[in-house]
Design an enzyme around this catalytic site. Structure first.
Site, mmCIF file in Angstrom:
data_model
loop_
_atom_site.group_PDB
_atom_site.id
_atom_site.type_symbol
_atom_site.label_atom_id
_atom_site.label_comp_id
_atom_site.label_asym_id
_atom_site.label_seq_id
_atom_site.Cartn_x
_atom_site.Cartn_y
_atom_site.Cartn_z
ATOM 1 N N LYS A 189 0.730 4.955 13.220
ATOM 2 C CA LYS A 189 2.116 5.444 13.141
ATOM 3 C C LYS A 189 2.168 6.775 12.392
ATOM 4 O O LYS A 189 2.906 7.686 12.765
ATOM 5 C CB LYS A 189 3.001 4.386 12.454
ATOM 6 C CG LYS A 189 3.296 3.203 13.374
ATOM 7 C CD LYS A 189 3.857 1.997 12.656
ATOM 8 C CE LYS A 189 3.866 0.803 13.616
ATOM 9 N NZ LYS A 189 4.209 -0.470 12.996
ATOM 10 N N GLN A 201 5.831 -3.187 7.329
ATOM 11 C CA GLN A 201 4.830 -3.738 8.245
ATOM 12 C C GLN A 201 4.650 -5.237 7.989
ATOM 13 O O GLN A 201 4.409 -5.655 6.855
ATOM 14 C CB GLN A 201 3.499 -2.991 8.048
ATOM 15 C CG GLN A 201 2.425 -3.377 9.036
ATOM 16 C CD GLN A 201 2.743 -2.965 10.474
ATOM 17 O OE1 GLN A 201 3.206 -1.858 10.736
ATOM 18 N NE2 GLN A 201 2.519 -3.864 11.413
ATOM 19 N N ASP A 251 12.686 -0.407 13.546
ATOM 20 C CA ASP A 251 11.971 -1.497 14.231
ATOM 21 C C ASP A 251 12.953 -2.378 15.015
ATOM 22 O O ASP A 251 12.541 -3.171 15.855
ATOM 23 C CB ASP A 251 11.240 -2.389 13.201
ATOM 24 C CG ASP A 251 9.752 -2.072 13.120
ATOM 25 O OD1 ASP A 251 9.224 -1.435 14.046
ATOM 26 O OD2 ASP A 251 9.122 -2.483 12.128
#
Ligand code: NAD
Length: 293
Positions: free
Chosen positions: A52, A96, A119
């Site tokens: 990312k 994450q 997300d």
């Protein structure tokens, strides 16, 4: 059979994002910024976050990785989430997953401000997606919709079977394919581990989306002639002929199925790169929405 080359399309979209960022900077504004919060030493999580960071730098976004040890307290992580929520330089951030077992993932995700939740995991964004309102759609289903759209694949009135009902892939995928939109307007059947006659159901699908995490599960008998097959799965299987000792395979037995399909995604190089690019697209959207305020 036509290969749905996610890698090539992701490259095209990244170039488009690069051009937009160049325009933003030439207007004297700051670039979009994405922050990733990484807890512990989980190998795959470190790989994903590293990817990312690299993606951001390639398109000209600012990015930052905040690393915490496995022992960090939930309270300390919450403080970080609050700080990022209030930082006007940060357009979007992700925590994450998985988090260590002493933390409540859901509580952390719900603390993220929905307009920075790139997300798309916050209940407000999930609700907006279900209602067809503007919010953030999780990266994997968003990337798949983009892949179908850019290949002008007609989905209207088609029978779409989704294997899997996870909150990050299967559930949002089924919602999006059933929406009154193009891509969308499918008749959707969502299947899962308790589904009876899964093979018979899949064999009727015009569009089959496999997201169950079982290597080469979808065989020839499960695919209708001319079907569009989207393979979300990524698993490592042993391969002694490779230096690494493994190779990546999807949930679909590509060799057995490919010739029956009208379109199929490869693994790797299909859904994976589209997922990574969708996160960049979400971050760019977050940036524009913050600029409008
Ligand atoms: P998950 O384990 O959370 O969910 C799997 C789903 O599959 C569950 O809903 C379960 O009911 C269903 N399932 C399991 N076994 C089944 C069976 N035998 N028959 C029918 N249904 C069954 O997994 P996930 O997070 O949704 O991920 C699925 C796969 O997609 C994994 O391989 C994952 O690595 C991969 N993935 C890829 C990307 C990408 O960018 N390409 C992104 C996310 C996930």
């Amino acid at each position: 059979m036509q290969l749905l080359d996610g890698k090539a399309l992701a490259g095209t979209i990244r170039n488009e994002i690069c051009a937009e960022v160049a325009q933003i900077i030439s207007n004297g504004q700051r670039p979009p910024k994405l922050v990733a919060v990484l807890v512990g030493n989980d190998g795959p999580s470190q790989t994903y976050v590293g990817a990312k960071e690299k993606d951001c730098s390639e398109v000209g976004f600012d990015s930052e990785v905040l690393r915490f040890s496995e022992e960090v307290s939930e309270a300390e992580l919450m403080d970080t989430v609050e700080r990022l929520n209030g930082d006007p330089q940060v357009d979007g951030f992700i925590v994450q997953l998985p988090l260590p077992s002493h933390m409540n993932d859901q509580r952390i995700l719900e603390a993220i401000r929905p307009d920075k939740d790139v997300d798309g995991f916050h209940p407000e964004n999930v609700g907006k997606m279900a209602l067809g309102l503007e919010g953030f759609v999780p990266a994997t289903p968003a990337g798949i919709v983009e892949l179908l759209k850019r290949h002008a694949i007609d989905t209207e009135g088609k029978l779409c079977v989704v294997i899997g009902r996870s909150s990050i892939v299967g559930m949002p995928m089924a919602l999006l394919m059933g929406k009154n939109a193009q891509p969308g307007n499918c008749t959707v059947v969502q299947t899962h581990s308790r589904t009876k006659d899964l093979k018979g159901i899949c064999a009727q699908a015009d569009i089959l989306i496999a997201a169950l995490g079982r290597p080469c599960f979808v065989g020839e008998e499960m695919v209708k002639d001319g079907a569009v097959v989207i393979d979300v799965g990524i698993s490592r299987i042993e391969d002694t002929s490779r230096k690494s000792g493994f190779r990546l395979v999807g949930d679909v037995d590509f060799e057995a199925v490919a010739n029956k399909c009208s379109y199929i995604t490869p693994v790797p190089g299909g859904v994976g790169p589209m997922t990574r690019t969708a996160l960049l697209q979400n971050t760019l959207q977050a940036y524009y929405r913050h600029q409008e305020k």
